[in-house]
Write a protein that holds these residues in place. Structure first.
Motif, PDB file in Angstrom:
ATOM      1  N   UNK A 218       0.914  -1.416  -0.336  1.00 30.01           N
ATOM      2  CA  UNK A 218      -0.036   0.051   0.183  1.00 30.01           C
ATOM      3  C   UNK A 218       1.167   1.137  -0.321  1.00 30.01           C
ATOM      4  N   UNK A 219       2.425   1.222   0.201  1.00 28.66           N
ATOM      5  CA  UNK A 219       2.816   2.279   0.508  1.00 28.66           C
ATOM      6  C   UNK A 219       3.847   3.160  -0.672  1.00 28.66           C
ATOM      7  N   UNK A 220       3.647   4.043  -0.835  1.00 29.04           N
ATOM      8  CA  UNK A 220       4.522   4.437  -2.504  1.00 29.04           C
ATOM      9  C   UNK A 220       5.912   4.697  -1.803  1.00 29.04           C
ATOM     10  N   UNK A 221       6.977   4.480  -2.352  1.00 24.54           N
ATOM     11  CA  UNK A 221       8.210   4.869  -2.336  1.00 24.54           C
ATOM     12  C   UNK A 221       8.725   6.020  -2.766  1.00 24.54           C
ATOM     13  N   UNK A 222       8.967   7.237  -3.362  1.00 23.37           N
ATOM     14  CA  UNK A 222       9.622   7.975  -3.799  1.00 23.37           C
ATOM     15  C   UNK A 222      10.791   8.210  -4.018  1.00 23.37           C
ATOM     16  N   UNK A 223      11.499   8.259  -5.064  1.00 26.28           N
ATOM     17  CA  UNK A 223      12.536   7.875  -5.369  1.00 26.28           C
ATOM     18  C   UNK A 223      13.505   9.218  -6.013  1.00 26.28           C
ATOM     19  N   UNK A 224      14.948   9.591  -5.597  1.00 23.92           N
ATOM     20  CA  UNK A 224      14.969  11.245  -6.571  1.00 23.92           C
ATOM     21  C   UNK A 224      15.761  10.722  -7.414  1.00 23.92           C
ATOM     22  N   UNK A 225      15.639  10.877  -8.616  1.00 24.04           N
ATOM     23  CA  UNK A 225      17.214  10.879  -9.663  1.00 24.04           C
ATOM     24  C   UNK A 225      17.327  11.786 -10.036  1.00 24.04           C
ATOM     25  N   UNK A 226      18.955  11.602 -10.012  1.00 21.37           N
ATOM     26  CA  UNK A 226      19.954  13.332 -11.084  1.00 21.37           C
ATOM     27  C   UNK A 226      19.848  12.770 -12.713  1.00 21.37           C
ATOM     28  N   UNK A 227      19.656  11.532 -12.490  1.00 19.87           N
ATOM     29  CA  UNK A 227      20.451  11.118 -14.196  1.00 19.87           C
ATOM     30  C   UNK A 227      19.956  12.112 -14.840  1.00 19.87           C
ATOM     31  N   UNK A 228      19.568  13.023 -14.798  1.00 18.64           N
ATOM     32  CA  UNK A 228      18.653  13.497 -16.203  1.00 18.64           C
ATOM     33  C   UNK A 228      19.396  14.871 -17.050  1.00 18.64           C
ATOM     34  N   UNK A 229      19.166  14.518 -18.576  1.00 27.62           N
ATOM     35  CA  UNK A 229      19.616  15.526 -19.041  1.00 27.62           C
ATOM     36  C   UNK A 229      20.005  16.839 -18.874  1.00 27.62           C
ATOM     37  N   UNK A 230      19.322  18.123 -18.172  1.00 31.80           N
ATOM     38  CA  UNK A 230      19.011  18.981 -18.429  1.00 31.80           C
ATOM     39  C   UNK A 230      20.175  19.706 -17.064  1.00 31.80           C
ATOM     40  N   UNK A 231      21.233  17.788 -16.395  1.00 33.12           N
ATOM     41  CA  UNK A 231      21.145  18.435 -15.397  1.00 33.12           C
ATOM     42  C   UNK A 231      23.730  18.678 -16.042  1.00 33.12           C
ATOM     43  N   UNK A 232      24.187  19.752 -15.548  1.00 32.41           N
ATOM     44  CA  UNK A 232      25.569  19.307 -15.782  1.00 32.41           C
ATOM     45  C   UNK A 232      26.353  17.568 -15.444  1.00 32.41           C
ATOM     46  N   UNK A 233      27.028  17.532 -15.896  1.00 32.22           N
ATOM     47  CA  UNK A 233      27.745  15.871 -15.742  1.00 32.22           C
ATOM     48  C   UNK A 233      28.111  16.004 -14.534  1.00 32.22           C
ATOM     49  N   UNK A 234      28.311  16.332 -13.865  1.00 40.77           N
ATOM     50  CA  UNK A 234      28.582  16.910 -12.486  1.00 40.77           C
ATOM     51  C   UNK A 234      27.236  16.404 -11.196  1.00 40.77           C
ATOM     52  N   UNK A 235      26.320  17.084 -11.653  1.00 37.81           N
ATOM     53  CA  UNK A 235      24.976  17.305 -11.252  1.00 37.81           C
ATOM     54  C   UNK A 235      24.228  15.754 -11.152  1.00 37.81           C
ATOM     55  N   UNK A 236      24.400  15.123 -12.568  1.00 37.26           N
ATOM     56  CA  UNK A 236      24.036  14.303 -12.999  1.00 37.26           C
ATOM     57  C   UNK A 236      24.249  13.017 -12.369  1.00 37.26           C
ATOM     58  N   UNK A 237      25.778  12.952 -11.545  1.00 43.44           N
ATOM     59  CA  UNK A 237      26.024  11.778 -10.628  1.00 43.44           C
ATOM     60  C   UNK A 237      25.563  11.632  -9.172  1.00 43.44           C
ATOM     61  N   UNK A 238      25.413  13.140  -8.699  1.00 44.81           N
ATOM     62  CA  UNK A 238      24.575  13.224  -7.366  1.00 44.81           C
ATOM     63  C   UNK A 238      24.546  11.786  -7.055  1.00 44.81           C
TER      64      UNK A 238
END
Length: 875
Positions: A218-238
């Motif tokens: 019943x529980x939603x688990x929200x998971x944040x993912x920084x591998x996003x094209x808009x990010x610079x390479x450093x931020x993409x690897x957070x």
């Protein structure tokens, strides 16, 4: 040749098989045996059902196989039954809804933040006990119907996979995880675009993150993912890997988890209509920045910082998991300052106010450090440790934040961890208990099959234990063969593996992370004695060991190599093995197959130690130092306690020698003889009775359902009530009152204390008599309504320290005197004999304080005098 781009081709399920997709994307399959068996039937070659990932399995199934299943009436009937069972599980009322129906006031929703979650091996987002505990928390909350929304990060490389070099040195591997190949769905806006959160970084940069959702029952688990094209390479690897990278990298992860996590929850509630959380639970300090985001939300509405802090505190719960300062995340203050304020995140919140929240103001604190746990405690009105002993250790560790109070009054309580039985117990154990009258229940910490253990015949229970041990032997041999091939061995060298372990030999398990305090190699202190135990001609012992050292911990890696090299010795390698890549899949095979679960940390550095709980639920007996949960629930019926030598005069080597000697002696003289003591039918009756009592009596105590119910009743419900009562006006008034009290407190003093005792001799009084205490108190600019005057009494030691204290309120006796002092009085009944003493103190008092210690302010007598609280000798 490598592909220049990778993507996932999803199968098209025939219409009759469409329910398989819903079953695969709800992680309830990870603890629901019938669902796992159904997916195993999709591909009968999939042997490791615990490791089976239904999403991958369906993706690999051939069109011909799927077409055959779509025409298989028997399979479709099973599919309909399992699908209906999931619908009933999701839609039916549970424990939480029953409480609401009885009029119990509970939160509309709770947000639960953790840096890692161990839900299933198919979603490798955990490193050890913290993550496994978080996963069990979600599963138990789902079983109970608690309206939880969980928040974490999606690490594209997970933690790490472990292998060994030829000489036994740990090797780390970081496989890339593709979210499209995991049991996840991406949260999307109404127009179909991916939902995202954005954080502002120094230098005008931004950190974008997508939101993936895992459904845990019943529980939603929200998971944040920084591998996003808009990010610079450093931020993409957070969000590249768990617990890796530089200090700044970790800071960005924790900002994303806390600040971005609150924004993700708001987005999820907006899109789905889920109730907004009234309570925010911070599982360890990593997610502490969530409080700052909530303060920022309030600042945007015009609420000042101090009032916003009070508003946030009311509905926040903080759980600490570490008993040592070294286990807490601490950042350089300048690094934190650089990432906040006008040039970074939370521009509406004063940076100095943020830094003050994490300042170590206690003696010995470092002024240039920002402490995440300290911030967590300051932003939560309710805090807890994870066992009774750990709660005591936590109170002592953080006592400096509440100066003037004894450690036992520090406002940190404890909720002892529990484990999710359907995840960790072999299905055969549950079925056997259920067959003999045990109630399957709903895993609420009370109901369950454990009472059925009473009537299981000895032979049937022993035969099952032997079957589980034999299954572990097979598993160990297969994993050991793979490990040796990875280490460079040829198949012709590995014939000896067929003789490794014996299903009829006493089996000890030891598996956990490998920091030094857990003492992986304590068993090697006297190697000759250990060899004798392993190869005893009549009562042999065999040991299965697993564990990962942190990639940056060379000391831990050396411990692993030391253990591996010992286990490579041809004289003992058939009796002791080290299995690399310890994780959930291996653990689920290890616990049921062991007879003894070994735990020998340095006391009191094991906060809880839930692995022993999982073993116990499978009928495995514990052999442990009295630390964590074992200190709380140990009984001779459940196993053995390893004596400790933790006196101040004992050096480390001497201590380890003494405790290792005690360990060997227990195995030699008590454990092995009991295991091999057989009756005329070949059954170890006394051993079987210990197994039975462990299942029946210890089982209900260690359940995650019991743990989550305690969180609901003792922490979540009070926090929700406090949050509902804390509107913006109340928050402003409370913040203003606290500021007034702090300013005026130097004028508060206990000037004089007197006691009248009828028929008391010099320094003594009779048991049962009553002292009438009178205290003259200066309140300065405060009124009597702002304070509580208390007598604190109890036994005293040689230094007049009060222990086993009772606290009694004193009442005003008349108005303010001509000298500006207030007179307080009250009776003190002398209800115990021996050295006895009392003192008087003044604390701030307000209806919205959870405890009188909350502000860390107390006024005590300037000195102890004969009529001002010296010890009285009782007779």
């Amino acid at each position: 040749m490598k592909a220049i781009r990778r993507f996932t081709v999803r199968p098209v399920l025939p219409d009759p098989l469409r329910p398989l997709s819903d079953l695969a994307h709800n992680l309830r399959w990870s603890w629901h045996t019938e669902t796992r068996e159904l997916f195993q039937a999709v591909d009968p070659e999939t042997r490791r059902t615990a490791e089976c990932d239904p999403v991958r399995l369906l993706g690999a199934a051939s069109a011909a196989r799927l077409a055959g299943l779509a025409a298989d009436e028997q399979f479709l009937q099973r599919l309909a039954e399992v699908s209906a069972d999931l619908r009933n599980y999701l839609d039916g009322p549970r424990w939480y809804q029953e409480q609401l129906g009885r009029g119990v006031e509970l939160p509309a929703a709770v947000a639960y933040f953790s840096p890692e979650f161990g839900v299933t091996a198919a979603l490798p987002q955990y490193s050890g006990g913290l993550g496994i505990l978080a996963g069990d928390h979600l599963k138990a909350a789902s079983d109970l119907g608690v309206p939880l929304v969980a928040v974490g990060l999606l690490y594209r490389h997970g933690y790490f996979r472990q292998s060994l070099s030829r000489d036994g040195w740990q090797q780390e591997h970081y496989p890339v995880l593709d979210p499209d190949e995991l049991p996840l769905t991406q949260l999307r806006e109404a127009d179909g675009t991916p939902s995202r959160v954005v954080l502002a970084l120094p230098g005008g940069r931004s950190l974008h993150a997508h939101i993936w959702q895992a459904q845990v029952g019943r529980v939603p688990l929200l998971m944040l993912d920084s591998a996003v094209e808009e990010n610079a390479p450093g931020e993409r690897e957070v969000t590249d890997r768990l617990y890796g990278g530089s200090s700044e990298h970790r800071l960005l992860q924790e900002m994303l988890l806390g600040i971005g996590g609150v924004r993700a929850v708001r987005t999820y509630c907006r899109l789905t209509g889920h109730p907004a959380p009234e309570v925010f639970h911070t599982n360890e300090g990593h997610a502490g920045f969530l409080g700052l985001e909530r303060i920022r939300e309030l600042a945007d509405t015009g609420l000042g910082f101090d009032a916003a802090v009070e508003f946030v505190r009311a509905g926040t719960v903080f759980t600490t998991h570490t008993p040592v300062p070294a286990g807490i995340d601490r950042f350089d203050r300048e690094l934190v300052a650089r990432h906040f304020g006008d040039e970074g995140e939370l521009p509406g919140v004063n940076v100095e106010n943020i830094l003050d929240l994490g300042t170590e103001t206690y003696p010995g604190g470092e002024p240039r450090v920002f402490n995440m746990a300290v911030m967590g405690l300051r932003l939560a009105q309710r805090a807890n440790g994870v066992s009774t002993l750990h709660g005591r250790v936590g109170r002592e560790m953080f006592a400096g934040l509440w100066p003037g109070f004894d450690a036992e009054e520090v406002p940190i309580t404890s909720v002892t961890n529990g484990v999710h039985a359907p995840t960790w117990v072999a299905p055969e154990i549950l079925r056997l208990c259920g067959r003999y009258g045990g109630s399957p229940g709903r895993w609420d910490g009370v109901a369950g099959p454990w009472d059925g253990a009473t009537d299981i015949p000895d032979r049937e229970l022993w035969c099952l234990r032997r079957e589980l041990r034999a299954r572990l032997v097979t598993e160990v041999r297969e994993r050991l063969r793979v490990s040796w091939r990875d280490r460079g061995a040829e198949p012709a060298e590995l014939g000896w593996i067929d003789g490794v372990l014996d299903p009829d030999v006493l089996t000890i398990g030891f598996a956990r992370r490998v920091p030094s305090y857990k003492r992986l190699t304590l068993m090697l202190r006297d190697r000759d004695r250990l060899r004798a135990l392993l190869t005893h001609p009549e009562r042999p012992v065999q040991i299965v060991v697993a564990g990962k050292a942190h990639p940056a911990d060379d000391g831990g890696k050396r411990l692993v190599r030391e253990l591996v090299r010992f286990s490579d010795d041809p004289r003992v390698r058939h009796r002791i093995v080290f299995l690399p890549d310890y994780g959930m899949a291996l653990a689920q095979k290890l616990y049921p197959g062991c007879d003894i679960w070994l735990n020998n940390p340095l006391r009191p550095l094991e906060a809880c130690g839930t692995s022993g709980m999982k073993a116990a639920l499978n009928g495995c007996l514990n052999l442990s130092v009295l630390d964590g949960w074992w200190d709380e629930w140990y009984e001779p019926d459940f196993g053995w306690a390893i004596p400790t030598a933790d006196g101040l005069a004992v050096d480390e080597d001497r201590r380890d020698d003494l405790e290792a000697g005690a360990l060997y002696e227990l195995i030699e003289d008590r454990i092995a003889p009991r295991f091999y003591d057989r009756d005329d039918e070949g059954l170890p009756g006394r051993w079987i009775e210990m197994v039975r009592r462990t299942l029946r009596d210890l089982g209900p105590k260690v359940l995650a359902g019991r743990m989550v119910a305690e969180y609901v009743e003792r922490l979540y419900a009070p926090a929700a009530l406090a949050q509902r009562a804390m509107d913006r006006g109340a928050a402003r008034r409370l913040a203003g009152w606290k500021a007034t009290v702090r300013t005026a407190w130097p004028g508060v003093a206990v000037d004089h204390v007197a006691a009248e005792a009828p028929d008391a001799g010099e320094g003594s009084a009779e048991l049962g008599s009553t002292l009438m205490l009178r205290a003259r108190v200066a309140l300065g600019e405060l009124d009597p309504d702002d304070v509580e005057v208390q007598a604190v009494a109890g036994r005293v030691d040689a230094a007049d320290g009060i222990s086993d204290a009772q606290v009694l309120p004193l009442k005003p006796a008349g108005g303010q005197g001509l000298d500006g002092r207030w007179l307080y009085e009250g009776p003190l009944v002398l209800d115990r004999t021996g050295p006895y003493g009392y003192t008087v103190r003044v604390l701030p008092a307000h209806p919205r304080l959870a405890t009188g210690a909350e502000l860390g302010l107390v006024a005590l007598p300037a000195k102890t005098t004969a009529d001002g609280g010296a010890g009285l000798l009782m007779r």
